[in-house]
Design an enzyme around this catalytic site. Structure first.
Site, mmCIF file in Angstrom:
data_model
loop_
_atom_site.group_PDB
_atom_site.id
_atom_site.type_symbol
_atom_site.label_atom_id
_atom_site.label_comp_id
_atom_site.label_asym_id
_atom_site.label_seq_id
_atom_site.Cartn_x
_atom_site.Cartn_y
_atom_site.Cartn_z
ATOM 1 N N ASN A 84 0.563 -2.253 -2.459
ATOM 2 C CA ASN A 84 -0.513 -2.738 -1.849
ATOM 3 C C ASN A 84 -0.972 -3.577 -2.551
ATOM 4 O OD1 ASN A 84 -3.186 -2.549 -2.066
ATOM 5 N ND2 ASN A 84 -3.106 -0.078 -1.317
ATOM 6 N N GLU A 143 -3.837 -3.552 2.012
ATOM 7 C CA GLU A 143 -4.265 -3.874 2.147
ATOM 8 C C GLU A 143 -4.728 -5.467 2.032
ATOM 9 O OE1 GLU A 143 -8.062 -1.535 -0.348
ATOM 10 O OE2 GLU A 143 -6.504 -0.855 -1.581
ATOM 11 N N ASN A 157 -1.987 7.095 -0.027
ATOM 12 C CA ASN A 157 -2.799 8.157 -0.288
ATOM 13 C C ASN A 157 -3.030 9.540 -0.719
ATOM 14 O OD1 ASN A 157 -5.050 5.943 -1.223
ATOM 15 N ND2 ASN A 157 -5.388 5.510 0.871
ATOM 16 N N ASP A 179 -4.158 -2.590 -8.416
ATOM 17 C CA ASP A 179 -3.972 -1.238 -9.087
ATOM 18 C C ASP A 179 -2.594 -1.007 -8.927
ATOM 19 O OD1 ASP A 179 -5.455 -1.317 -7.070
ATOM 20 O OD2 ASP A 179 -6.817 -0.293 -7.452
#
Length: 314
Positions: free
Chosen positions: A7, A34, A149, A247
């Site tokens: 991501n 993303e 997620n 992140d």
DNA sequence: ATGTCCACTGGAAGTGGA
């Protein structure tokens, strides 16, 4: 083959980080999530220059997925998850690379929960489960990689306490993930590290990276054929420690694409070896029996001699 | 509730999303 999911959290602002990682780790296949960029904003030239072919499905500001392949062009087999023609989010893209079918997904975050976003997450998950079953039934070697997620269990997070109300830990989210696995998918990282905490995401808050307060939410699911090819799995944690990092950290598996053919050969070799061992065992047993017989004969001879000696003494 | 970062809008700092 090293196959990774990452991501990237904004491909334009992270492009230097992406290129540095591609250069250092040289993954053969990469699933990105993303992108946060429209189709026209995808840095195709830079990625080609790094030696990768790419397909992508972008979207302004949010979502966006891509598949890269080193020295190859991924052959797109699908864009968009089936089951809802009104779904406008760019969250699924799929391609064939080196004889593998690779689905790259970005499952909805679902926060805040409860609410319409959480409903969307669960609905999307149900569509994924339905489609994943079709992939399994297709008979192809398949990998479903991406940002799910979902924190599968409390072992997959540093401490669930402050996340109990988060969409990533809800029983409904976890139940969907478990139901997906139960179809016959192997969670590569968990199988590789059955007893270790492995994290793939550390948020930007409260020095979570510095404290290793992470979560495992990026997953590589392998169908049976691909699971048999798995040789290693891991997380490129160093990427998360770089300046201006995403992140998430890249999460990967190493597959031996020759494994199936080799396995057949190995089995043949094993059978021959087993036969040889069996022959040896029989031979060893026979020898042992002979030795025992010889011993017995010796004992008998001694006994006979002794008896003979007694007799003459008498 | 908070914390941080990205991208967009509009032309600075606020907003939505994560």
């Amino acid at each position: 083959m090293k196959l990774a999911t990452f991501n990237i959290n904004g491909i334009r602002s992270r492009l230097p980080a992406l290129l540095a990682w591609l250069e250092r780790e040289a993954p053969d296949v990469v699933c990105l999530q993303e992108l946060k960029a429209p189709d026209a904003g995808f840095p195709e030239a830079e990625i080609n220059r790094a030696g990768y072919g790419a397909i992508w499905h972008g979207q302004t500001s949010w979502n966006g997925v891509a598949i890269l392949a080193k020295d190859a062009q991924p052959v797109e087999t699908r864009r968009g998850l089936p089951g809802d023609p009104d779904d406008t989010h760019s969250r699924y893209i799929e391609a064939a690379v080196e004889g593998l079918l690779i689905g790259c997904l970005y499952l909805p975050n679902g926060n805040p929960q409860p609410g319409p976003k959480f409903d969307y997450k669960l609905a999307w998950f149900e569509r994924l489960i339905a489609y994943a079953k079709k992939l399994l039934d297709s008979g192809h070697p398949v990998v479903l990689a991406g940002d799910y997620n979902v924190v599968p269990t409390d072992f997959d997070i540093y401490n669930p306490r402050s996340w109990l109300k988060d969409a990533l830990l809800q029983p409904e989210s976890r139940e969907c993930y478990a139901r997906l696995l139960k179809q016959g998918w192997t969670d590569a990282l968990r199988v590789r590290f059955p007893d270790e905490q492995v994290f793939t995401f550390w948020d930007y808050f409260r020095q979570h990276w510095q404290r290793n307060s992470g979560l495992r939410i990026d997953h590589l699911l392998l169908n049976g054929q691909v699971a048999a090819m798995m040789r290693d799995a891991g997380v490129d944690r160093w990427v998360r420690g770089e300046p201006h990092a995403s992140d998430h950290a890249p999460t990967w598996v190493v597959l031996d694409l020759e494994a199936r053919a080799v396995n057949v050969k190995k089995t043949a070799v094993k059978k021959t070896a087993v036969k040889k061992t069996a022959v040896k065992k029989t031979a060893v047993k026979k020898t042992a029996v002979k030795k025992t017989a010889v011993k017995k004969t010796a004992v008998k001879k001694t006994a006979v001699k002794k008896t003979a000696a007694r007799r003459s003494a008498a």
